[in-house]
Design a protein around this motif. Structure first.
Motif, short mmCIF file in Angstrom:
data_model
loop_
_atom_site.label_atom_id
_atom_site.label_comp_id
_atom_site.label_asym_id
_atom_site.label_seq_id
_atom_site.Cartn_x
_atom_site.Cartn_y
_atom_site.Cartn_z
N ASP A 1 63.00 -9.18 16.47
CA ASP A 1 63.59 -10.31 15.74
C ASP A 1 63.99 -9.82 14.35
O ASP A 1 63.68 -8.70 13.95
CB ASP A 1 62.62 -11.48 15.66
CG ASP A 1 61.26 -11.08 15.11
OD1 ASP A 1 61.21 -10.42 14.04
OD2 ASP A 1 60.24 -11.42 15.74
N PHE A 2 64.69 -10.67 13.61
CA PHE A 2 65.17 -10.27 12.28
C PHE A 2 64.03 -10.02 11.32
O PHE A 2 64.14 -9.18 10.41
CB PHE A 2 66.11 -11.34 11.74
CG PHE A 2 67.47 -11.34 12.37
CD1 PHE A 2 68.39 -10.35 12.08
CD2 PHE A 2 67.83 -12.32 13.27
CE1 PHE A 2 69.64 -10.33 12.66
CE2 PHE A 2 69.08 -12.33 13.86
CZ PHE A 2 69.99 -11.33 13.56
N ASP A 3 62.93 -10.74 11.46
CA ASP A 3 61.81 -10.55 10.55
C ASP A 3 61.18 -9.17 10.68
O ASP A 3 60.48 -8.71 9.78
CB ASP A 3 60.75 -11.62 10.79
CG ASP A 3 61.24 -13.01 10.39
OD1 ASP A 3 62.13 -13.08 9.52
OD2 ASP A 3 60.75 -14.00 10.95
N ALA A 4 61.45 -8.50 11.81
CA ALA A 4 60.91 -7.16 12.01
C ALA A 4 61.73 -6.10 11.29
O ALA A 4 61.29 -4.94 11.17
CB ALA A 4 60.85 -6.84 13.50
N VAL A 5 62.91 -6.47 10.81
CA VAL A 5 63.79 -5.51 10.13
C VAL A 5 63.40 -5.45 8.66
O VAL A 5 63.50 -6.45 7.94
CB VAL A 5 65.26 -5.91 10.27
CG1 VAL A 5 66.16 -4.83 9.67
CG2 VAL A 5 65.63 -6.18 11.72
N GLN A 6 62.96 -4.30 8.21
CA GLN A 6 62.60 -4.11 6.81
C GLN A 6 63.68 -3.28 6.11
O GLN A 6 64.32 -2.42 6.72
CB GLN A 6 61.26 -3.40 6.70
CG GLN A 6 60.09 -4.26 7.17
CD GLN A 6 59.91 -5.49 6.30
OE1 GLN A 6 59.86 -5.42 5.07
NE2 GLN A 6 59.83 -6.65 6.94
#
Length: 621
Positions: A292-297
């Protein structure tokens, strides 16, 4: 028959109307261009040394020659810096040049944070000094000249008591992956790494408060006085920051940038979601497998020096897909004043040709016998589309007597994500005939280091774009603030750094590129030093960026120019659409060190500033 004729009159009438409209448009454009050619360039020098007058809490220095005593001019019910401003400008010359192409006004620098005084009864323990604000307004009222209002509050210290208090709050500071940047030094003075990532922190709120106070005081002046306002400069240099600000802007430094605060991390994920819609679309773009997008740092680690959890964490000065090929060269056989040209070959194929025209003060100091500092060259090589493997770079000088002289060879290793050992790739073409560099050629290749490993991470350009957008969003906030005041019609502009045309600078550290393009109602204000002040490359960049107009908010050629040479530079800017041009004027007492090394003054020999002052005087007289 008559009906056919009448039917034909409709199209004829339409064509005639269109022709008249086109003619009117051409006449209008011609008048606009003619007026633009006739419009004088406003020289608006930024007057230094006024703080003790505008800010009475500071000790008053000895007055500049010919200036009224600070206490007498500043104190009292009608105190202002108007007398000092007019005295300094009058010493420079008349209000108009004899040919009418130059008009002399001034830039009034208003350090916003200096307007605050400690007050235990005020919200947050600080209040606006209303008397200091009134001295600013009375200065505008007391000097009958066009004025550029510089609402100054950048990372450069103002010496304000509130600065260390604001700096004690991490929410006000730009953050690296390891946390807030520490307070730095620049030219011996504190440099505060204020964040551009948030609009709800203390530094932004104090800037808001001070800007509202100044605009409010100016709005109470007569309309005729406000009409003198030729422009408003927003904050000053506003961009992302990095460690060791004074020396860490090069591609040879460890790549540590900002901003990695929780606000930025969440904002980056939101920006990716808005752009791609679904994480599946993002994964297709990157070749990744995020859940998900929250996993992209945001990328934050250098694969060559740090352990990565996944490839998308990698970032360095080249991770966006380009690597700088740069250095300096001096060909003693070239006529004085003519730039040498350097060619870049990749695997034997010619890929670039660049002039050696950038200022290199480091070379000038180490090799003064070369007689010039315009020796730097740079070519940004895109490697993102190259096949993995070991590639060969060759650098050649186009000699003054014809033929190519070989300056050196570098190898770059374009790496895949799996990091397999690179395999040497064959030459695409045979190199053209080259001879070794002659005895009259001095040179050095700075970058890239031989055998450098290059990793392209397609997430990095997205991160760079987000960081650049943060800068614009921060400036837009203050643009909207002023647009809601009586000063809405006064042209607002940036006062922005110009890193793109520097031989050794890494522009991605600053992330200032988007703020150099038109946005909102903000016009381009740009600081030009060295070769950028009088080189065609700036005007080429200006044309590519499609600016409707611009102002030179800081100007210094970093070398002495005659009146004829300086006049030609001013005229170039006037003809290319410059509205104003500002340089520093900060009087220097004989025998004293200049407070500002870039200030034009008869007693400041730094960078030819004394001769530039004399050249400006000659143009006006």
């Amino acid at each position: 028959m008559n009906g056919a004729r009448q039917a034909g009159r409709g199209p004829d009438a339409v064509c005639a109307a269109l022709a008249l409209a086109v003619l009117a448009l051409l006449i209008g454009v011609s008048i606009w261009l003619w007026q633009g050619q006739r419009r004088p360039l406003l020289l608006a020098p930024a007057i230094g040394g006024l703080n003790p007058c505008l800010d009475m809490t500071a000790p008053a220095p000895a007055p500049a020659p010919g200036a009224p005593p600070p206490e007498a001019a500043c104190a009292g019910a009608q105190g202002s810096a108007a007398g000092q401003v007019e005295s300094i400008l009058s010493a420079l010359g008349p209000r108009h040049s004899p040919d009418g192409r130059l008009l002399v006004g001034y830039t009034l620098v208003v350090p916003l944070l200096n307007l605050f005084r400690p007050d235990a009864a005020a919200a947050g323990g600080w209040r606006i000094d209303d008397e200091a604000v009134q001295r600013v307004a009375r200065t505008v009222q007391g000097v009958d000249r066009p004025v550029v209002l510089y609402l100054f509050s950048s990372h450069f210290s103002e010496g304000a008591p509130i600065e260390p208090v604001l700096a004690s709050d991490p929410a006000n500071l730009a953050q690296t992956p390891r946390g807030p940047l520490p307070v730095d030094r620049y030219m011996g003075q504190p440099m505060y790494p204020w964040s551009v990532a948030r609009l709800d922190n203390g530094i932004t709120q104090r800037r808001d408060e001070a800007m509202r106070a100044v605009s409010g005081a100016l709005c109470r002046l007569p309309a005729a006085t406000r009409a003198r306002l030729a422009g408003i400069n927003l904050l000053g240099e506003t961009h992302q920051l990095y460690p060791a600000f004074e020396t860490g802007m090069g591609t040879d430094q460890p790549y540590v940038v900002t901003d990695y605060s929780p606000t930025s991390r969440a904002g980056f994920a939101a920006a990716l979601r808005q752009r791609f819609g679904t994480v599946a679309a993002l994964n297709r773009y990157l070749g990744s497998s995020f859940a998900d997008f929250d996993a992209v740092q945001p990328p934050s680690r250098d694969i060559r020096r740090q352990r990565l959890d996944n490839f998308w964490q990698h970032i360095d000065d080249a991770a966006a897909g380009r690597v700088a090929v740069s250095g300096w060269v001096h060909d003693g056989a070239q006529p004085v004043g003519r730039s040498s040209w350097v060619r870049i070959y990749l695997d034997g194929q010619w890929v670039g040709r660049v002039p050696a025209r950038f200022e290199r003060q480091d070379v000038a100091q180490a090799r003064p016998e070369l007689g010039t500092s315009r020796l730097g060259w740079r070519y940004d090589l895109r490697f993102a589309d190259l096949p993995p493997g070991r590639h060969r770079l060759d650098v050649a000088l186009e000699g003054a007597g014809g033929g190519l002289q070989h300056l050196g060879t570098r190898h770059i290793n374009v790496m895949g994500r799996e990091q397999r050992p690179p395999v040497a790739l064959p030459m695409r073409l045979d190199l053209p005939p080259m001879r070794p560099a002659g005895a009259r050629v001095a040179f050095w290749i700075d970058a890239p280091a031989d055998e450098r490993a290059l990793f392209y991470n397609p997430l990095v350009p997205l991160w760079d774009e987000f960081r650049a957008r943060q800068v614009v969003r921060y400036l837009e906030h203050f643009d909207r603030l002023l647009a809601a005041t009586c000063l809405a019609d006064v042209p607002r502009r940036t006062q922005q750094i110009y890193p793109a045309e520097k031989a050794g600078w890494d522009a991605s550290r600053f992330a200032a590129g988007q703020s150099l393009l038109p946005f909102g109602q903000v016009q381009l204000g740009i600081n030009l030093y060295g070769e950028a002040t009088d080189d065609a490359s700036f005007f080429d960049w200006l044309a590519r960026s499609r600016q409707p107009g611009y102002s030179v908010t800081e100007f210094h050629p970093l070398r002495a120019l005659s009146a004829a040479e300086l006049g030609a530079v001013f005229e170039d800017h006037r003809r290319h659409g410059a509205r104003t041009l500002s340089f520093f004027l900060h009087p220097v007492a004989p025998g004293e060190a200049p407070a500002n090394p870039f200030a034009f003054d008869p007693h400041n020999p730094r960078f030819g500033s004394d001769r530039l002052y004399a050249a400006t005087q000659a143009l006006l007289r």
